[in-house]
Design an enzyme around this catalytic site. Structure first.
Site, mmCIF file in Angstrom:
data_model
loop_
_atom_site.group_PDB
_atom_site.id
_atom_site.type_symbol
_atom_site.label_atom_id
_atom_site.label_comp_id
_atom_site.label_asym_id
_atom_site.label_seq_id
_atom_site.Cartn_x
_atom_site.Cartn_y
_atom_site.Cartn_z
ATOM 1 N N GLY A 43 50.060 21.179 34.102
ATOM 2 C CA GLY A 43 49.450 22.174 34.209
ATOM 3 C C GLY A 43 50.039 23.549 33.501
ATOM 4 O O GLY A 43 49.168 24.641 32.914
ATOM 5 N N ASP A 99 51.206 26.648 37.024
ATOM 6 C CA ASP A 99 49.801 27.193 36.397
ATOM 7 C C ASP A 99 49.247 28.065 37.836
ATOM 8 O O ASP A 99 48.793 29.208 37.717
ATOM 9 C CB ASP A 99 49.028 26.081 36.225
ATOM 10 C CG ASP A 99 49.032 25.134 37.227
ATOM 11 O OD1 ASP A 99 49.500 24.926 37.976
ATOM 12 O OD2 ASP A 99 48.254 23.918 36.864
ATOM 13 N N ASP A 102 48.989 27.503 45.122
ATOM 14 C CA ASP A 102 47.348 27.171 45.919
ATOM 15 C C ASP A 102 48.029 27.077 47.399
ATOM 16 O O ASP A 102 48.060 27.986 48.152
ATOM 17 C CB ASP A 102 46.727 26.064 45.340
ATOM 18 C CG ASP A 102 45.319 25.379 46.020
ATOM 19 O OD1 ASP A 102 44.823 26.854 46.104
ATOM 20 O OD2 ASP A 102 45.052 24.530 46.096
ATOM 21 N N VAL A 152 39.185 26.393 39.438
ATOM 22 C CA VAL A 152 39.058 26.822 38.294
ATOM 23 C C VAL A 152 39.757 25.938 36.969
ATOM 24 O O VAL A 152 40.554 25.242 37.514
ATOM 25 C CB VAL A 152 39.771 28.406 37.886
ATOM 26 C CG1 VAL A 152 38.986 29.437 38.843
ATOM 27 C CG2 VAL A 152 41.191 28.296 38.344
ATOM 28 N N ASP A 158 43.232 22.072 34.677
ATOM 29 C CA ASP A 158 42.325 20.682 34.308
ATOM 30 C C ASP A 158 41.650 20.388 35.656
ATOM 31 O O ASP A 158 41.754 20.615 36.700
ATOM 32 C CB ASP A 158 43.019 19.719 33.994
ATOM 33 C CG ASP A 158 43.906 18.867 35.269
ATOM 34 O OD1 ASP A 158 44.498 19.521 35.944
ATOM 35 O OD2 ASP A 158 43.586 17.934 35.439
#
Ligand code: IMP
Ligand code: MG
Length: 178
Positions: A43, A99, A102, A152, A158
């Protein structure tokens, strides 16, 4: 591609501007010291490619393949580190680049792994942050944008391996998931 996108959250121009600023902030922090950037595959490759071209400090690049999502949008509880570093990071200044932050599980386990190799320092830099989803106290030292708890894609992110090449960040139409 474009027809699958529900809403564009971050345009190409907004991203470009922010990545340039982040480069300047990171340059100022390390002022001339060499760093090893550890980029988390797959990512973070798009973000890393743009970020390093906005850095003036000397750096070396290393990659770790980490898997946490498979083909779904739910993270597995334990992220798997699927490769090892080519560099000896002991005594070096390390910057981990991902990336998106979370739950925080990925960066937490990669940080622990890097720390076990006795670097001079470990910092982290993420393109996106979803603070509402955090399962631990992990905080990134640099974060591009804070976004709400929505899945997203684009700019390296991805869904089932697709949409990474989009130059913007957006949400997917619900029909794509079903
Ligand atoms: P964490 O371990 O839960 O912090 O997850 C981090 C990883 O989950 C990221 O490196 C991404 O690969 C993936 N991820 C989390 N949220 C999203 C999203 O909205 N879109 C795509 N990938 C995501
Ligand atoms: Mg990832």
């Amino acid at each position: 591609m474009k027809k699958d996108i529900k809403e564009v959250l971050l345009t190409k121009e907004v991203i470009q501007e922010r990545v340039m600023e982040m480069g300047q902030e990171i340059d100022r922090h390390f002022h001339g010291r060499e760093i090893i950037i550890i980029t988390l595959l797959d990512g973070a490759i798009v973000f890393t490619a743009d970020l390093i071209r906005n850095l003036a400090i000397p750096l070396r690049l290393d990659c770790l393949r980490v898997s946490s999502y498979g083909d779904s949008t739910d993270p597995e509880t334990a992220p798997r580190i699927l490769s090892s570093l080519k560099s000896d990071v002991s005594g070096k200044h390390v910057l981990i680049v991902d990336d998106i932050l979370d739950t925080g599980n990925t960066l937490q386990s990669v940080s622990n792994e890097v720390l076990s190799q006795k670097p001079a320092s470990v910092h982290s830099c993420v393109f996106l942050d979803k603070p509402d989803r955090r399962e631990n106290g992990f905080k990134a030292d640099w974060s591009g944008f804070s976004i709400p708890d929505e899945f997203v894609v684009g700019y390296g992110l991805d869904y089932a391996g697709r949409y990474r090449q989009l130059p913007y960040v957006g949400t997917l139409k619900p029909s794509i998931y079903s």
